[in-house]
Design a protein around this motif. Structure first.
Motif, PDB file in Angstrom:
ATOM      1  N   ILE A  44      -7.107  11.656  17.106  1.00 27.16           N
ATOM      2  CA  ILE A  44      -6.385  11.535  16.068  1.00 27.16           C
ATOM      3  C   ILE A  44      -5.520  12.770  15.562  1.00 27.16           C
ATOM      4  CG2 ILE A  44      -8.163  12.385  14.680  1.00 27.16           C
ATOM      5  CD1 ILE A  44      -7.328  10.243  12.398  1.00 27.16           C
ATOM      6  N   TYR A  45      -4.479  12.864  14.736  1.00 31.29           N
ATOM      7  CA  TYR A  45      -3.528  13.736  14.790  1.00 31.29           C
ATOM      8  C   TYR A  45      -3.395  14.554  13.330  1.00 31.29           C
ATOM      9  CZ  TYR A  45      -1.023  12.938  19.224  1.00 31.29           C
ATOM     10  OH  TYR A  45      -0.932  12.734  20.612  1.00 31.29           O
ATOM     11  N   GLU A  46      -3.430  15.737  13.250  1.00 31.15           N
ATOM     12  CA  GLU A  46      -3.368  16.357  12.100  1.00 31.15           C
ATOM     13  C   GLU A  46      -1.706  16.355  11.713  1.00 31.15           C
ATOM     14  OE1 GLU A  46      -4.123  20.680   9.860  1.00 31.15           O
ATOM     15  OE2 GLU A  46      -4.640  20.395  11.568  1.00 31.15           O
ATOM     16  N   HIS A  47      -1.392  15.770  10.670  1.00 33.18           N
ATOM     17  CA  HIS A  47       0.132  15.735  10.193  1.00 33.18           C
ATOM     18  C   HIS A  47       0.423  16.600   9.171  1.00 33.18           C
ATOM     19  CE1 HIS A  47       0.361  11.783  12.306  1.00 33.18           C
ATOM     20  NE2 HIS A  47      -0.736  11.222  11.519  1.00 33.18           N
ATOM     21  N   ILE A  48       0.933  17.640   9.832  1.00 31.62           N
ATOM     22  CA  ILE A  48       1.227  19.072   8.855  1.00 31.62           C
ATOM     23  C   ILE A  48       2.546  18.623   8.167  1.00 31.62           C
ATOM     24  CG2 ILE A  48       1.771  21.540   8.750  1.00 31.62           C
ATOM     25  CD1 ILE A  48       0.155  21.826  11.310  1.00 31.62           C
ATOM     26  N   ARG A  49       3.544  18.162   9.007  1.00 30.84           N
ATOM     27  CA  ARG A  49       4.780  17.634   7.955  1.00 30.84           C
ATOM     28  C   ARG A  49       5.102  16.144   8.774  1.00 30.84           C
ATOM     29  NH1 ARG A  49       9.777  21.503   8.693  1.00 30.84           N
ATOM     30  NH2 ARG A  49      10.449  19.974   6.990  1.00 30.84           N
ATOM     31  N   ARG A  50       4.843  15.017   7.743  1.00 26.52           N
ATOM     32  CA  ARG A  50       5.041  13.901   8.345  1.00 26.52           C
ATOM     33  C   ARG A  50       6.637  13.376   8.686  1.00 26.52           C
ATOM     34  NH1 ARG A  50       0.887  10.357   8.137  1.00 26.52           N
ATOM     35  NH2 ARG A  50      -1.189  11.196   7.115  1.00 26.52           N
ATOM     36  N   VAL A  51       6.795  12.934   9.758  1.00 26.08           N
ATOM     37  CA  VAL A  51       8.000  12.558  10.013  1.00 26.08           C
ATOM     38  C   VAL A  51       8.528  11.454   9.027  1.00 26.08           C
ATOM     39  CG1 VAL A  51       7.379  10.848  11.792  1.00 26.08           C
ATOM     40  CG2 VAL A  51       9.719  11.741  11.803  1.00 26.08           C
ATOM     41  N   GLY A  52       9.785  11.490   8.672  1.00 29.91           N
ATOM     42  CA  GLY A  52      10.390  10.461   7.667  1.00 29.91           C
ATOM     43  C   GLY A  52      10.102  11.113   6.058  1.00 29.91           C
ATOM     44  N   ALA A  53       9.346  11.874   6.075  1.00 27.71           N
ATOM     45  CA  ALA A  53       8.988  12.333   4.597  1.00 27.71           C
ATOM     46  C   ALA A  53      10.308  12.864   3.815  1.00 27.71           C
ATOM     47  CB  ALA A  53       8.073  13.424   4.688  1.00 27.71           C
ATOM     48  N   GLN A  54      10.250  13.051   2.720  1.00 26.26           N
ATOM     49  CA  GLN A  54      11.412  13.607   1.982  1.00 26.26           C
ATOM     50  C   GLN A  54      11.480  15.090   2.237  1.00 26.26           C
ATOM     51  OE1 GLN A  54      12.476  12.194  -2.014  1.00 26.26           O
ATOM     52  NE2 GLN A  54      13.213  14.129  -2.645  1.00 26.26           N
ATOM     53  N   ALA A  55      12.587  15.661   2.672  1.00 28.48           N
ATOM     54  CA  ALA A  55      12.923  17.122   3.065  1.00 28.48           C
ATOM     55  C   ALA A  55      13.400  18.039   2.011  1.00 28.48           C
ATOM     56  CB  ALA A  55      13.633  17.287   4.138  1.00 28.48           C
ATOM     57  N   SER A  56      13.997  17.438   1.099  1.00 23.32           N
ATOM     58  CA  SER A  56      14.739  18.196  -0.115  1.00 23.32           C
ATOM     59  C   SER A  56      14.919  17.342  -1.336  1.00 23.32           C
ATOM     60  CB  SER A  56      15.984  18.767   0.142  1.00 23.32           C
ATOM     61  OG  SER A  56      16.895  17.706   0.422  1.00 23.32           O
ATOM     62  N   ASP A  57      15.238  17.989  -2.298  1.00 26.69           N
ATOM     63  CA  ASP A  57      15.551  17.111  -3.748  1.00 26.69           C
ATOM     64  C   ASP A  57      16.644  16.177  -3.571  1.00 26.69           C
ATOM     65  OD1 ASP A  57      13.479  18.406  -4.915  1.00 26.69           O
ATOM     66  OD2 ASP A  57      14.563  20.034  -5.872  1.00 26.69           O
ATOM     67  N   GLY A  59      17.125  14.213  -1.155  1.00 25.89           N
ATOM     68  CA  GLY A  59      16.744  13.231  -0.785  1.00 25.89           C
ATOM     69  C   GLY A  59      16.869  13.036   0.958  1.00 25.89           C
ATOM     70  N   THR A  60      17.199  14.184   1.517  1.00 24.73           N
ATOM     71  CA  THR A  60      17.272  13.936   3.087  1.00 24.73           C
ATOM     72  C   THR A  60      15.826  13.903   3.520  1.00 24.73           C
ATOM     73  OG1 THR A  60      16.702  16.546   2.844  1.00 24.73           O
ATOM     74  CG2 THR A  60      19.142  15.806   2.949  1.00 24.73           C
ATOM     75  N   ILE A  61      15.743  13.207   4.757  1.00 24.65           N
ATOM     76  CA  ILE A  61      14.598  13.005   5.359  1.00 24.65           C
ATOM     77  C   ILE A  61      14.261  13.736   6.642  1.00 24.65           C
ATOM     78  CG2 ILE A  61      13.470  10.922   6.543  1.00 24.65           C
ATOM     79  CD1 ILE A  61      13.913  10.513   3.448  1.00 24.65           C
ATOM     80  N   LEU A  62      13.022  14.211   6.779  1.00 21.48           N
ATOM     81  CA  LEU A  62      12.852  15.011   8.000  1.00 21.48           C
ATOM     82  C   LEU A  62      12.990  14.018   9.275  1.00 21.48           C
ATOM     83  CD1 LEU A  62       9.480  16.741   6.833  1.00 21.48           C
ATOM     84  CD2 LEU A  62      11.496  17.765   7.507  1.00 21.48           C
ATOM     85  N   PRO A  63      13.741  14.586  10.265  1.00 23.49           N
ATOM     86  CA  PRO A  63      13.913  13.690  11.411  1.00 23.49           C
ATOM     87  C   PRO A  63      12.761  13.977  12.392  1.00 23.49           C
ATOM     88  CG  PRO A  63      15.334  15.654  11.713  1.00 23.49           C
ATOM     89  CD  PRO A  63      14.686  15.927  10.063  1.00 23.49           C
ATOM     90  N   VAL A  64      12.120  15.001  12.314  1.00 29.72           N
ATOM     91  CA  VAL A  64      10.975  15.096  13.224  1.00 29.72           C
ATOM     92  C   VAL A  64       9.565  15.771  12.151  1.00 29.72           C
ATOM     93  CG1 VAL A  64      12.273  15.395  15.419  1.00 29.72           C
ATOM     94  CG2 VAL A  64      11.712  17.321  13.837  1.00 29.72           C
ATOM     95  N   GLY A  65       8.557  15.592  12.696  1.00 28.81           N
ATOM     96  CA  GLY A  65       7.551  15.971  11.988  1.00 28.81           C
ATOM     97  C   GLY A  65       6.724  17.253  12.750  1.00 28.81           C
ATOM     98  N   ILE A  66       5.608  17.615  12.330  1.00 27.53           N
ATOM     99  CA  ILE A  66       4.669  18.521  12.930  1.00 27.53           C
ATOM    100  C   ILE A  66       3.301  17.815  12.930  1.00 27.53           C
ATOM    101  CG2 ILE A  66       3.710  20.878  12.745  1.00 27.53           C
ATOM    102  CD1 ILE A  66       5.955  21.794  11.289  1.00 27.53           C
ATOM    103  N   ASP A  67       2.930  17.331  14.246  1.00 28.08           N
ATOM    104  CA  ASP A  67       1.646  16.727  14.414  1.00 28.08           C
ATOM    105  C   ASP A  67       0.886  17.443  15.487  1.00 28.08           C
ATOM    106  OD1 ASP A  67       2.671  14.470  12.765  1.00 28.08           O
ATOM    107  OD2 ASP A  67       4.071  13.945  14.319  1.00 28.08           O
ATOM    108  N   ILE A  68      -0.413  17.959  14.893  1.00 28.31           N
ATOM    109  CA  ILE A  68      -1.023  18.650  15.779  1.00 28.31           C
ATOM    110  C   ILE A  68      -2.139  17.778  16.380  1.00 28.31           C
ATOM    111  CG2 ILE A  68      -2.633  20.762  16.155  1.00 28.31           C
ATOM    112  CD1 ILE A  68       0.322  21.231  15.650  1.00 28.31           C
ATOM    113  N   GLY A  69      -2.310  17.463  17.651  1.00 34.55           N
ATOM    114  CA  GLY A  69      -3.067  16.508  18.391  1.00 34.55           C
ATOM    115  C   GLY A  69      -4.646  17.180  18.426  1.00 34.55           C
TER     116      GLY A  69
END
Length: 263
Positions: A44-57, A59-69
């Protein structure tokens, strides 16, 4: 430090991988043996920054996330049920299967087990049995003083009886058993398998019938182990183990450096 735990799971996985490979090599000359491989999945991964989450006010979307395996885990040691090569022995009761099917063996408690090992013998009552003395199914008894034992590709057992030198008499029929998922059979040792819910129920039939292989007299099926491939896999597993150990060493040195800053 998460890297320590992650690398430890990698070392444990490769240790099991080496155990599987060593068993394959140990059974290189085991009649009817089917090699295994180790199958792995990531944890299982620890999702520090989920891909597809809102990145700013805006409404921009994170193109990539930070996942620690979290590392790796072993999910199975599937058995490769491919055909082994046939070795000529010349023994009348050595039988090999080409294609689908297993020999059916009756155990002392009345249950049935299955094998690709056709190293059969005759017991003191004339029955055709395996190396442990358990009868092949259907049970076939060879009459005393019979000669000229033959087993054709359909599994029919014929002998020449005293007083009928020019005539062969069929005394029985060796059957075969197949499974929908033969990889789901459970090994129990002595070259034997038992059926499981994963393998599906046994389907009894005759050699050369649709879906079944043929029986070859005077031959044995060798293990489907390729020693060159196994040695290559062994080297790769060893190097993977060493690299995970190197990660632990590197993480330890980083922790030492961090600790020194607070002295």
């Amino acid at each position: 430090m998460q890297a320590l735990h992650t690398a430890a799971t990698g070392m444990a996985a490769q240790e099991l991988n080496v155990q599987v490979i060593s068993n394959n090599i140990a059974n290189l000359r085991t009649t009817g043996f089917k090699r295994q491989t180790a199958a792995f999945q990531d944890l299982i991964y620890e999702h520090i920054r989920r891909v597809g989450a809102q990145a700013s006010d805006q409404g921009t979307i994170l193109p990539v996330g930070i996942d620690i395996g979290g590392g790796v885990k072993t999910v199975g040691t599937p058995r490769q049920m491919t055909q082994g090569t046939l070795s000529q022995t010349g023994n009348d009761l050595d039988l090999a299967i080409t294609g689908e099917g297993f020999f059916k063996i009756q155990m002392p408690d009345g249950t049935f087990q299955y094998t690709r090992d056709g190293t059969f013998q005759m017991d003191n009552t004339g029955r055709i049995v395996n190396a442990q003395g358990n009868p092949v199914q259907p049970t076939i008894t060879i009459p005393q003083n019979a000669s000229g034992l033959t087993v054709n590709q359909q599994g029919q057992v014929s002998v020449t009886l005293p007083g009928a030198a020019n005539t062969s008499t069929v005394i029985g029929q060796i059957g075969l058993t197949r499974f929908v998922n033969k990889g789901g059979l459970q090994p129990v040792g002595n070259n034997l398998f038992i059926d499981t819910p994963s393998s599906g129920p046994p389907q009894d039939g005759l050699a050369t019938a649709e879906g079944f292989g043929t029986i070859n007299q005077g031959s044995l099926e060798q293990a489907n182990v390729d020693v060159v491939s196994e040695m290559s896999d062994l080297i790769a597993a060893q190097r993977a183990y060493e690299m995970n150990a190197k990660v632990i060493s590197a993480a330890d040195q980083m922790l030492q450096s961090t600790t020194a800053l607070f002295r």
